[in-house]
Design an enzyme around this catalytic site. Structure first.
Site, PDB file in Angstrom:
ATOM      1  N   TYR A 135       0.118  14.271  -0.025  1.00 19.60           N
ATOM      2  CA  TYR A 135       0.586  14.111  -0.636  1.00 19.60           C
ATOM      3  C   TYR A 135       2.192  13.726  -0.159  1.00 19.60           C
ATOM      4  O   TYR A 135       3.291  13.037  -0.674  1.00 19.60           O
ATOM      5  CB  TYR A 135       0.900  14.729  -2.074  1.00 19.60           C
ATOM      6  CG  TYR A 135      -0.222  14.739  -2.994  1.00 19.60           C
ATOM      7  CD1 TYR A 135      -1.069  13.179  -3.070  1.00 19.60           C
ATOM      8  CD2 TYR A 135      -0.874  15.686  -3.791  1.00 19.60           C
ATOM      9  CE1 TYR A 135      -2.633  13.550  -3.878  1.00 19.60           C
ATOM     10  CE2 TYR A 135      -1.293  15.493  -4.564  1.00 19.60           C
ATOM     11  CZ  TYR A 135      -2.588  14.826  -4.583  1.00 19.60           C
ATOM     12  OH  TYR A 135      -4.103  14.944  -5.423  1.00 19.60           O
ATOM     13  N   ASP A 246      -6.013  19.226  -6.668  1.00 22.35           N
ATOM     14  CA  ASP A 246      -5.580  18.688  -7.432  1.00 22.35           C
ATOM     15  C   ASP A 246      -6.800  18.434  -8.295  1.00 22.35           C
ATOM     16  O   ASP A 246      -6.401  18.728  -9.738  1.00 22.35           O
ATOM     17  CB  ASP A 246      -4.580  17.459  -7.102  1.00 22.35           C
ATOM     18  CG  ASP A 246      -3.389  16.256  -7.915  1.00 22.35           C
ATOM     19  OD1 ASP A 246      -3.695  16.900  -9.352  1.00 22.35           O
ATOM     20  OD2 ASP A 246      -3.386  15.134  -7.782  1.00 22.35           O
TER      21      ASP A 246
END
Ligand code: NAD
Length: 357
Positions: A135, A246
């Site tokens: 990310y 996530d």
């Protein structure tokens, strides 16, 4: 015990108000100060994370956060949207360890989409690294493919990366959390394919030498996704990187059936933390007095456990929640035939009453 209270938008103010009532009922000396964040921050001073709000959060020992976001801000530039507040707080407070427990109270076992015998009594904790991984890795972008079969065509690329110190610090957090629970830690990676995961696994094995009382196991992420729906109760604590975490934490959340029940914490290296429900601001039900405040109340319990080290007070809150559920009180999101439907305030007040018993 200084707590920055940031209610935010939508149902945020309603649910945070109930968590504050619960904290105030504990006979502890908390210093609570409130500030606007998200859309409320934008309305107050033109930015979702106003300087004064950030300063308050930095000066506090812990942050109690409601939720941010509303469709009416969708047209704003990305950096001014309410959701940027949470990203800004994570960055400025260096919150790198995200704790997402998935607990299924016996009374709510039939709310899960899985069979009750698979999920009843579920109590697992997923620890997700929050600051690194694909990310945030550089370089990233969309470019013209430099070589290969598709040279010259557009390609998107990202960089998965973790440095050894980053893995080491999340490993310590995870081993210490496992120590406070069932003493079993499962590290999830994809070391059969990814170099980043190989380093992750090597560092986990190294840190494990300092925690002989905790049993460490390793699992590939694809298998972990399967095991979470096949036999979720076999897990105690899971530690994993940002992207795998996530996905797996949302999968685990759904095992419990209701998003209105799920607390979360994001911690820095000194156990300072931001505590918030796992759900969003639910603009569809905001202002109606029907939102479930239990995820926020249980987030306050996590704050007592992880930032303030007050395990007995955390358990007092968790037991009060269990008693209220056992008596059949339910907000509409978890209501079933035969139960007593209550609103946000009644639910909060029932928890406060159960605390005094
Ligand atoms: P949401 O979690 O707000 O709502 C999803 C559904 O769950 C809705 O039907 C809502 O009514 C219900 N729900 C959520 N919390 C509930 C509660 N406590 N009690 C009863 N029902 C509840 O997700 P969404 O609708 O996709 O997003 C709404 C807004 O929230 C968006 O602006 C989004 O960006 C934001 N959001 C914020 C956070 C955060 O603040 N950390 C997290 C997720 C989404």
């Amino acid at each position: 015990m200084k707590i920055a209270v940031l209610p935010g938008d939508g149902i945020g103010p309603e649910i945070v108000a109930e968590a504050v009532k619960v904290l105030n009922a504990l006979d502890e000396k908390f210093e609570l100060e409130q500030a606007p964040v998200g859309g409320a921050g934008y309305e107050a001073s033109g930015h979702p994370l106003p300087d004064a709000t950030l300063a308050l959060a930095k000066a506090a020992d812990a942050v109690l956060f409601g939720a941010v976001g509303d469709w009416k801000y969708d047209a704003l530039a990305r950096e001014l949207r309410p959701e940027q507040a949470i990203l800004g707080l994570r960055k400025h407070l260096q919150l790198f360890a995200n704790f997402r427990p998935a607990i299924l109270y016996d009374e709510l076992a039939s709310a899960s989409s899985l069979k009750p015998e698979i999920v009843a009594g579920l109590d697992i904790l997923i620890i997700r690294e929050l600051n690194g991984d694909i990310y945030f890795g550089q370089p990233r972008g969309i470019r013209s493919a430099p070589d290969g079969l598709f040279a010259g065509s557009r390609e998107g690329f990202d960089t998965m990366r973790y440095s050894e110190p980053e893995v080491r610090r999340i490993a310590h957090v995870a081993f210490q959390a496992a120590r406070k629970r069932g003493k079993r830690l499962c590290s999830v990676d994809k070391a059969n394919v990814l170099e980043t995961s190989q380093l992750w696994k090597d560092v986990m094995l190294d840190v494990a030498k300092e925690y002989a009382d905790v049993e460490l196991s390793h699992m590939y992420v694809d298998n972990a996704a399967m095991q979470l729906v096949k036999a979720p109760k076999n897990f105690d604590v899971i530690v994993t990187g940002n992207m795998f975490g996530d996905i797996l934490s949302d999968e685990a959340a759904m095992l419990t059936g209701s998003i209105g029940m799920l607390p979360s914490a994001s911690l820095d290296a000194n156990n300072k933390g931001l505590y918030e429900p796992s759900h969003g601001s639910a603009p569809d039900i905001a202002g109606k007095g029907v939102a479930n405040p239990l995820a926020t109340i249980l987030s306050a319990a996590m704050m007592l456990r992880y930032t303030f080290g007050k395990t007995a007070q955390a358990e007092r809150i968790e037991n009060a929640v269990k008693r209220v559920l056992a008596r059949g009180l339910r907000t509409p999101d978890i209501w079933q035939e035969g139960a007593t439907k209550v609103g946000t305030r009644q639910m909060g007040e029932a928890v406060v009453a159960a605390l005094q018993e």
